[in-house]
Every structure is written in structure tokens, then in C-alpha cells.
Design an enzyme around this catalytic site. Structure first.
Site, PDB file in Angstrom:
ATOM      1  N   THR A 274      -5.613   0.100  12.572  1.00 36.52           N
ATOM      2  CA  THR A 274      -6.053   0.314  11.189  1.00 36.52           C
ATOM      3  C   THR A 274      -6.097  -0.959  10.346  1.00 36.52           C
ATOM      4  O   THR A 274      -6.714  -0.968   9.287  1.00 36.52           O
ATOM      5  CB  THR A 274      -5.156   1.335  10.480  1.00 36.52           C
TER       6      THR A 274
ATOM      7  N   SER B  59      -0.984  -8.205  10.914  1.00 34.45           N
ATOM      8  CA  SER B  59      -2.404  -8.279  11.234  1.00 34.45           C
ATOM      9  C   SER B  59      -3.266  -8.194   9.990  1.00 34.45           C
ATOM     10  O   SER B  59      -4.221  -8.965   9.821  1.00 34.45           O
ATOM     11  CB  SER B  59      -2.770  -7.144  12.195  1.00 34.45           C
ATOM     12  N   ASN B  60      -2.944  -7.280   9.069  1.00 35.49           N
ATOM     13  CA  ASN B  60      -3.796  -7.139   7.885  1.00 35.49           C
ATOM     14  C   ASN B  60      -3.748  -8.399   7.020  1.00 35.49           C
ATOM     15  O   ASN B  60      -4.751  -8.778   6.418  1.00 35.49           O
ATOM     16  CB  ASN B  60      -3.420  -5.881   7.089  1.00 35.49           C
TER      17      ASN B  60
ATOM     18  N   CYS C 218       2.523   5.642   9.327  1.00 37.39           N
ATOM     19  CA  CYS C 218       1.510   5.721   8.285  1.00 37.39           C
ATOM     20  C   CYS C 218       0.503   6.818   8.622  1.00 37.39           C
ATOM     21  O   CYS C 218       0.019   6.898   9.761  1.00 37.39           O
ATOM     22  CB  CYS C 218       0.789   4.376   8.161  1.00 37.39           C
TER      23      CYS C 218
ATOM     24  N   HIS D 219      -0.098  -5.315  20.032  1.00 37.35           N
ATOM     25  CA  HIS D 219       0.360  -4.868  18.719  1.00 37.35           C
ATOM     26  C   HIS D 219       0.923  -3.456  18.829  1.00 37.35           C
ATOM     27  O   HIS D 219       0.371  -2.595  19.503  1.00 37.35           O
ATOM     28  CB  HIS D 219      -0.806  -4.897  17.733  1.00 37.35           C
TER      29      HIS D 219
ATOM     30  N   CYS E  78       0.849  -1.185   0.000  1.00 36.32           N
ATOM     31  CA  CYS E  78       0.000   0.000   0.000  1.00 36.32           C
ATOM     32  C   CYS E  78       0.888   1.240   0.000  1.00 36.32           C
ATOM     33  O   CYS E  78       2.098   1.169   0.240  1.00 36.32           O
ATOM     34  CB  CYS E  78      -0.918   0.007   1.217  1.00 36.32           C
TER      35      CYS E  78
ATOM     36  N   SER F  34       1.869  -5.137   3.411  1.00 36.92           N
ATOM     37  CA  SER F  34       3.300  -4.953   3.663  1.00 36.92           C
ATOM     38  C   SER F  34       4.150  -5.952   2.880  1.00 36.92           C
ATOM     39  O   SER F  34       5.310  -6.188   3.226  1.00 36.92           O
ATOM     40  CB  SER F  34       3.585  -5.081   5.167  1.00 36.92           C
TER      41      SER F  34
ATOM     42  N   GLU G 151       0.946  -0.895  16.974  1.00 41.91           N
ATOM     43  CA  GLU G 151       0.077   0.238  16.628  1.00 41.91           C
ATOM     44  C   GLU G 151      -0.904   0.543  17.749  1.00 41.91           C
ATOM     45  O   GLU G 151      -1.117   1.714  18.106  1.00 41.91           O
ATOM     46  CB  GLU G 151      -0.681  -0.053  15.333  1.00 41.91           C
TER      47      GLU G 151
END
Length: 460
Positions: A303, A376-377, A208, A236, A117, A438, A238
């Protein structure tokens, strides 16, 4: 207020004894706890203003425009490491690619949105630019830049040292005045930012922008005297960073935990309060009192979480506040903003489209999901085919696919498993393909080439 300052370090096991005077890195952390305590108690400056004050300084760099001279060299490095001719060809030919004849035939169906991304590319570009611009200086990074083993190895190869994590915390004692410190794409806690600011380093912030957007949301929660309900994983990076910018918060990892909290709001008792505090002991702000802090809530999120679940959690708490306090008070007691990043949602939608296509369940032998095992994504991409009854294998790099036709993968529950004879060799195969936000295209190609070899075909 001061009680809640070091939430980020309190969230993870390594920080349980994080303030023993004997350690120089812990002594520094104590100093910063006092600094923020005074800041909060006196009301002189909010966490938001403290963050913005640090970011406004000349030695805090967050724009690629500061690295104009390094851009050409960095672009060349990224192109050489991440570009894939195979994936480019698949994009041009309708996201499908076939090679071989008869039983050797293999067809790849690529999700229409996948891989790198903009935020990840930006983060890598900033980190590599820093390695070029500040060559000769000592470079550190506070965490993995992103959750991809190959990219993080690339950081190390370019002279960027990862700050060691110990049972007592991160070894910030190795950071000296004049060094360069990179903040990863997930962001960093306010305490870490203040520590580095006082240490006299140059900070390169690759956070980000979507993560920063969440921080702005929790700022709004604080102004409205709301507790932030963060949909995320409490350990995590983030979520740890986001929590550090909250005043009061509770982190719920899924709809089940959200329902648990909502049930307490509607049915409070001393026993239920004690049980909630036990269950969420690592996922709440210091001094969290469910009876006090769950009267007004705002929704935020990590996110990279599954958007549909975040929306469901928001609806759940909106309904809960309506049932508890009445429709006329909902606007005052509940707030929600959409902070799931576009790239995360687009990749989830694309894999959803793949599994819902007519005949997909019968046609696809499996879906190969490429990305870091701690991403995670990427993990959420695996959940979608799993829910549709389609086999999915999540590999973090190409060597998970072995020459003996076995595959080592992370399953939907997070367990690392190995399966033998996973690729059909006695007939043609059809494989769905996607990758996390990523994951470079080149790493996807390397994995697909392993499948070519198993089918007796040459690499692309």
C-alpha cells in the site's frame, strides 16, 4: 496447493533453513505447515476463511472499542509524545513559517498533506491500549509496529517486547499460552496467525485496514484462478504478509521488473523461463511456473508504493494480456483494483504540488523529508523532488542534523550519506518540509528546531 503455504518465511533470507527439528520455534512452524497443508489439500477451508475464522474468536482483538476504559490515558500519552505546537501553527498560517532576520532568516514551507495517517494512529492507539489493559501480562509484538524508530522505542518503554529475529526465523518459542501478542500495522502472515491461535494467546491486531483491503483483493484473484502480481518489495513485512494469503504470486518492485515479466509473457522460451526464475527466486510462490502461472494475472500492491507506478504496472499487464490473448479475453485474464491507501497518495500529491509550484526549483534550498529510513512511503516522497531536480534530505530523527552544519540522510538510492555545510548560513534559507505517514508531528518539530539552532535562533 500445500507447496505454497510458508511463502512468507521463504521470502526472507533468515528463513532459508527455517525448519530444522532441533529448534522449538521451527518445530512449531513445521506443525503449522502440516496444518495448512491439510487445510488446502482437503479443500475444507480457504486461506481467506482460515483468516476470518481466527479473527472471529474472542481472544482476537482488532477494534478500539475493546479498549474504551484505556482510551483517555492512551490519548494523553499520544498527545504528550506526538503533538507539535510549531506544526499546528504552520497549519494555521498557510503552511508557511518564518523566523529570524537577515542571514539568520529561515522560512519553512510545509506540504499540505504530511505526517501521521489514520491507520498509523489507530495502530499506535491499539498497541498502547493493549499495554494498559494487559499490564502485568507478557506482551510481544511480531515486528516493528511501524517504520519509525521513536514510535518503536515508545513500544518498548511500555513493556512491549519485540520477538527476536534470527537466521532461522522469529523466536516464537518465547511466546507462551496466556501471553498477549500484537500484530503490527503491516499485518502478519497467515502462518503466524495460526501459530498464535494454536498457542492460546490473546492477539491484538493493529493491521491497517488498507492492508486488509489488499488481502481481500488477492482472495478475489484466487477465486478467479489468477496469479497475483504484487507491486512491492519482496522483503517488506507487508508484502510478505500479503503473499501468504495468495495461492500463486510474483512480486515486482518497479516498472522495470514488471516489463521484464511482461516481456517473458510475450516472448516465452525455456532460457527466458530459467532466467526469470533465477531473477525472481525470492519473490515468487513455491512451485511457481511462469509458463503456467502467467496466463491470468491480477494486480495487487504494497500500500505504500508510488501510485503512479502501480497504475503504470497495471496498464502494462492489461496491454500485455491483450497482445498475448486478444481483446476478447482481457476481462477473463486481467484484473486490477485501486489499493494504494489514500494517505500515501495524498502525501505524494502534496509534495508533487510543492515541487511543481512556479519558481520552486529556484526558491527552495532543499526539501527536508522526516521519517524512518526503512519506511517505504517516506522513501517514495524523496523520489518526487529528486525527479524534479530539487535536493531532498531524508532524515529519520532530529539528531541526523548536527551542530557542525552537517546532515546524515538516506538518499534516493537507499544509501546513508553525510553532507557538510548543507544549510546556507550566509544568507536567508527557504526549506520545503514533509514527513511520512508514520512520522509524528513532534518529530518534525525536533528536526526543524535543529535548523533554528544552526541559524543561531532559539528553539520554537
Amino acid at each position: 496447493m500445500a507447496r505454497r503455504v510458508l511463502v512468507a518465511l521463504a521470502l526472507v533470507p533468515m528463513a532459508a533453513d527455517a525448519f530444522r527439528p532441533a529448534s522449538p520455534l521451527l518445530h512449531t512452524a513445521r506443525m503449522h505447515r502440516r496444518t495448512v497443508t491439510a487445510m488446502s489439500t482437503e479443500g475444507a477451508i480457504s486461506k481467506r476463511d482460515a483468516r476470518r475464522n481466527i479473527m472471529s474468536k474472542d481472544d482476537f482483538i482488532r477494534s478500539p472499542q475493546k479498549f474504551k476504559e484505556e482510551k483517555a490515558a492512551v490519548d494523553e500519552m499520544m498527545l504528550a509524545e506526538f503533538k507539535s505546537t510549531l506544526v499546528q501553527d504552520m497549519r494555521k498560517t498557510g503552511y508557511e513559517y518564518t523566523r529570524g532576520e537577515g542571514n539568520e532568516k529561515i522560512t519553512f514551507k510545509l506540504a499540505k498533506e504530511f505526517g501521521f495517517c489514520w491507520g498509523v494512529e489507530r495502530s499506535i492507539e491499539l498497541a498502547l491500549s493493549a499495554s494498559q489493559k494487559f499490564e502485568g501480562k507478557k506482551l510481544h509484538i511480531t515486528n516493528e509496529l511501524i517504520h519509525n524508530p521513536g514510535v518503536n522505542e515508545m513500544m518498548g518503554a511500555n513493556g512491549i517486547e519485540f520477538i527476536e529475529k534470527t537466521d532461522e526465523g522469529k523466536r516464537f518459542d518465547v511466546v507462551e499460552a496466556g501471553d498477549v501478542v500484537i500484530l503490527p500495522a503491516f499485518g502478519a502472515t497467515l502462518e503466524e496467525m495460526q501459530l498464535l491461535d494454536d498457542r492460546g494467546v490473546t492477539t491484538v491486531d493493529t493491521t491497517c485496514p488498507w492492508v486488509s483491503k489488499v488481502w481481500n483483493v488477492v482472495d478475489k484473484h484466487k477465486k478467479a484462478d489468477m496469479t497475483s502480481v504484487i507491486h512491492g518489495k519482496y522483503s517488506h513485512e507487508e508484502s510478505i504478509a500479503t503473499a501468504s494469503f495468495c495461492e500463486d504470486y510474483i512480486i515486482v518492485k518497479d516498472i522495470d521488473e514488471a516489463e521484464y515479466v511482461a516481456n517473458y509473457i510475450l516472448n516465452p522460451s525455456e532460457d527466458a523461463k530459467a532466467e526469470l526464475l533465477r531473477k525472481f527466486k525470492n519473490a515468487v510462490s513455491k512451485g511457481f511456473d511462469p509458463e503456467k502461472h502467467l496466463k491470468k494475472v491480477g494486480i495487487a500492491n504494497q500500500t505504500t508504493m508510488y501510485k503512479k507506478e502501480t497504475l503504470a504496472i497495471g496498464k502494462l499487464f492489461e496491454k500485455t494480456m491483450m497482445m498475448k490473448f486478444g481483446p476478447e479475453e482481457v476481462q477473463e485474464r486481467f484484473a486490477a483494483f485501486d489499493t494504494i491507501c489514500d494517505a500515501t497518495q495524498e502525501r505524494q500529491d502534496a509534495i508533487q504540488e510543492m515541487v511543481q509550484a512556479p519558481g520552486a526549483k529556484d526558491e527552495l534550498d532543499f526539501i527536508l523529508v522526516v521519517g524512518g529510513w526503512d519506511s517505504s512511503n517516506t522513501a517514495h516522497l524523496v523520489e518526487i523532488p529528486h525527479s524534479a531536480g530539487i535536493e531532498a534530505y531524508h532524515v529519520n530523527q532530529a539528531d541526523c542534523i548536527k551542530a557542525d552544519n552537517s546532515i546524515t540522510y538516506r538518499d534516493v538510492d537507499g544509501e546513508i550519506k553525510t553532507k557538510k555545510d548543507f544549510l546556507p548560513l550566509d544568507r536567508p534559507a527557504v526549506i520545503g518540509v514533509t514527513s511520512g505517514a508514520s512520522t509524528p508531528d513532534a518529530y518534525v518539530q525536533e528536526s526543524l528546531e535543529q535548523l533554528f539552532l544552526l541559524k543561531g535562533l532559539s528553539k520554537a
